[in-house]
Structure formats: structure tokens, C-alpha cells
Design an enzyme around this catalytic site. Sequence first.
Site, PDB file in Angstrom:
ATOM      1  N   THR A  53     -31.668  -8.764  -9.279  1.00  0.00           N
ATOM      2  CA  THR A  53     -31.810  -7.782  -8.202  1.00  0.00           C
ATOM      3  C   THR A  53     -30.773  -7.961  -7.104  1.00  0.00           C
ATOM      4  O   THR A  53     -30.263  -6.969  -6.559  1.00  0.00           O
ATOM      5  CB  THR A  53     -33.224  -7.857  -7.614  1.00  0.00           C
ATOM      6  OG1 THR A  53     -34.175  -7.615  -8.660  1.00  0.00           O
ATOM      7  CG2 THR A  53     -33.424  -6.827  -6.516  1.00  0.00           C
ATOM      8  N   ASP A  54     -30.429  -9.201  -6.752  1.00  0.00           N
ATOM      9  CA  ASP A  54     -29.484  -9.400  -5.649  1.00  0.00           C
ATOM     10  C   ASP A  54     -28.136  -8.752  -5.935  1.00  0.00           C
ATOM     11  O   ASP A  54     -27.532  -8.134  -5.048  1.00  0.00           O
ATOM     12  CB  ASP A  54     -29.330 -10.874  -5.300  1.00  0.00           C
ATOM     13  CG  ASP A  54     -29.013 -11.765  -6.496  1.00  0.00           C
ATOM     14  OD1 ASP A  54     -29.124 -11.309  -7.649  1.00  0.00           O
ATOM     15  OD2 ASP A  54     -28.672 -12.951  -6.271  1.00  0.00           O
ATOM     16  N   GLY A  55     -27.666  -8.856  -7.179  1.00  0.00           N
ATOM     17  CA  GLY A  55     -26.405  -8.218  -7.524  1.00  0.00           C
ATOM     18  C   GLY A  55     -26.468  -6.707  -7.406  1.00  0.00           C
ATOM     19  O   GLY A  55     -25.564  -6.069  -6.851  1.00  0.00           O
ATOM     20  N   ASP A  67     -33.270 -12.044  -0.988  1.00  0.00           N
ATOM     21  CA  ASP A  67     -33.219 -10.626  -1.357  1.00  0.00           C
ATOM     22  C   ASP A  67     -33.913  -9.731  -0.330  1.00  0.00           C
ATOM     23  O   ASP A  67     -33.895  -8.497  -0.469  1.00  0.00           O
ATOM     24  CB  ASP A  67     -33.891 -10.391  -2.714  1.00  0.00           C
ATOM     25  CG  ASP A  67     -33.053 -10.885  -3.887  1.00  0.00           C
ATOM     26  OD1 ASP A  67     -31.929 -11.367  -3.653  1.00  0.00           O
ATOM     27  OD2 ASP A  67     -33.533 -10.799  -5.030  1.00  0.00           O
TER      28      ASP A  67
END
Length: 387
Positions: free
Chosen positions: A140-142, A207
Amino acid sequence: MKRYRYQWLTVGLVILVASAIGVAIYDTKSPASTPGVGSAIIEKRYQEWKKLYLQGNDQQKFVKTNVGKKDQTLSEAQGYGMLISVMAAKQGFGSQKTFDQLTRYYVRHQISENNPLMAWRQNQDDIAMVSNKAEKTSATDGDLDIAYALILADEKWGSKGELKYNQLAKRLLTAIQNQEINQRTHLPKVGNWATMSQNENLVRTSDLMTAYFRKFAKYTQDSRWNKAVQNSQIILKKLSSQHKTGLMADFVTVSGERLQLGTVKPKQVASKYDNQYGFNACRIPWRVAYDYQISNSQVSRKIVEKMDDFFASQKRVTAVYSLSGKPLEEYENTAFTAPIAYAAQVTLNSELKARYTKKLTARITADDYYPNTVQMAALLTSGSIGQ
């Protein structure tokens, strides 16, 4: 600016009305009034970073994350690369060409034609970069950094060229909302693979990018992002209040509509430091300070200032801490010091600025992708203060 005890009646009425309808009344201590690091040093570091870490060809480029002969990259790295390149362009020394090269690589390595989330890892196979079946899931962070970078690109250059940044951003944000946001807590999951009961409530604390969620809400007119802002700040406040240090673990669990907090065990997700302030949580001062920088959120300010106070009390900042503030490693790492130095710029912490600005502006080296790239992103964010 001085505050006066007695104000004109009209000013008082404006404040009362604004408070009643929920409009923020900003504190006079605004980060936007403080200049960041000088542009010349940022440009020099950007050119160093670009030379050392960007690989590929004239059409597509990626951020190399390993030091081996065969290249490897991650969606996390591609998000950083796209963010860094567009922020460099906004500050006058990056190019749209570089951003487009990185964007084409992202598009090429989406999970599938029907799923615009990026596959979390690729490895070199002959002259191609490929993902195996297990790697065609998301982190998710990417994806959050990629989406935010696409919006910045749309704001910078528009979307009339070959790459329609606005369409790419909105399509990606729809997928993030549907696959990477927990629909009960409205918080980011660790990836689209986190669907089982034992992992769907996992949250990577770094995040909780409230600055991004604010931008996503405005850009898409999707009110669910406002809920992500609200709940992220609730969790950040809860985590900050648990320890005198204000430190937070790399991962926690959050469940139910009442946002019940839980802990994780070492090695439950990524490393033996999953339940400590490690190589994921070290980004929190950067992420939360950025929210204060762009929104003047007093919630974000207090969270960052509490962490500032802890780090100012340390003779030196080492890599990895227990949540009570015990150093768990003896070595230093720029992934920890650069976010702290940037946060000090934003919160006007003169002691931390004096001690760690040199870490933020240090020469970019080829020894380790992660700390050097976190440093570059934080440094560029510092350069945007006052813009």
C-alpha cells in the site's frame, strides 16, 4: 505576530462563525512561514541520487533497490522515485521526461490490465524486469506515493500529453480505496493481499498519510478519504499517547468501527522489530510533519513535537528504538535521522535543526537505497517549505 486580547467585533464574529461551521482557525506558528533548505544543495543531492539509483532506458526507468549485478526494485521505490522526480520539477531542477519514464515503468508493472495497483517487486531476468506470481500483489505505501505523485504531476503539467496523469491517478485511487483500504476502519491495509482475518486489520503506521488523504478527498470528491483522514489522526493520537516518547511501532492492528488498537509480535509481518520503532515507523516524523506543513493540523503538530522532544533528549539518534525509548541498535542510519531533521525544520525545533540538518543535506551515497532515498524525499519536502 502578537495576539491582542481585544479584537474588533467583526473579527470575533468571523471566528465564531468559522468555528461553528468547522473551518480551521490557524495558529500563528505556521510552518509555511519558515524557509526550508536552500535549493542549490537540494539540486546537487538530487543529481547525485538520480545518477546512483535510476536505472532503465530512454522509455522506462526504475529505482534500483539492491547492490547486486542483477537489478531489483519495489513498488515502494517506484513511489519514492515518482514523488522525488515531480517534487524536483516543482522546485525547478527536475524534468517531466524523468517523471514520465518512471510513470511508464509503473504502468508496465501494474498487477494486471484490470488492476492498476503496482506489483510489489520486480527482478532482472536477462534484459527484462519481471514479477513472479507471488510478487503480483501490492504494497500500500508504494501505491499511495504513486497516486500522490500523479496528482502533483497533473497540477504541474496538466494531463493533455501522452500520459494522462489525472486518469491514471483516479483509476489507481479507486483501486486503492477498493482493495487497500479497510472498509470498516477506513484505514490503509498493508496490501491487497491482506484479506484474511489474521491480517486484514494490520496497519503499517507510516501509511497513515493524512496529507495524502486530504489531497485524495479533494481531487476525487470521494468523501471516504475524509474518513481516512479522521481515523488516521485518531489512531496517531492514540499511539502517540501510549508512551512518553511518542514513538510508535512499525505495525499495529486496528479493528472495528470503534478503532480498537492491538499489538503485533516480532516477525509477525516483516522483521524482528515489527513491534518497535523500526525501519517502517522511522518515516512517521516525515509523514506527519508534512501534514502539518500543508494543512497546519494542530493534531499533527503535537504528535511530531512530542517525538521531537524525545529525539532532542538523545545524545545521538541510532537505528531502531523500543517504544519506551531504549536504543536497540548502536549504529546510526539516515532513514531515521533525515525524517527527524525535516520535522525539525517544520516544527521550528532549533536544537534538532542544529544537530541534524547536516544529516538531511549530506552527500547521497551508493551504499544503501533505502536511507538515501528516504533522505532525498525528506530533503525535497524540506525544500517545499514556504512555497
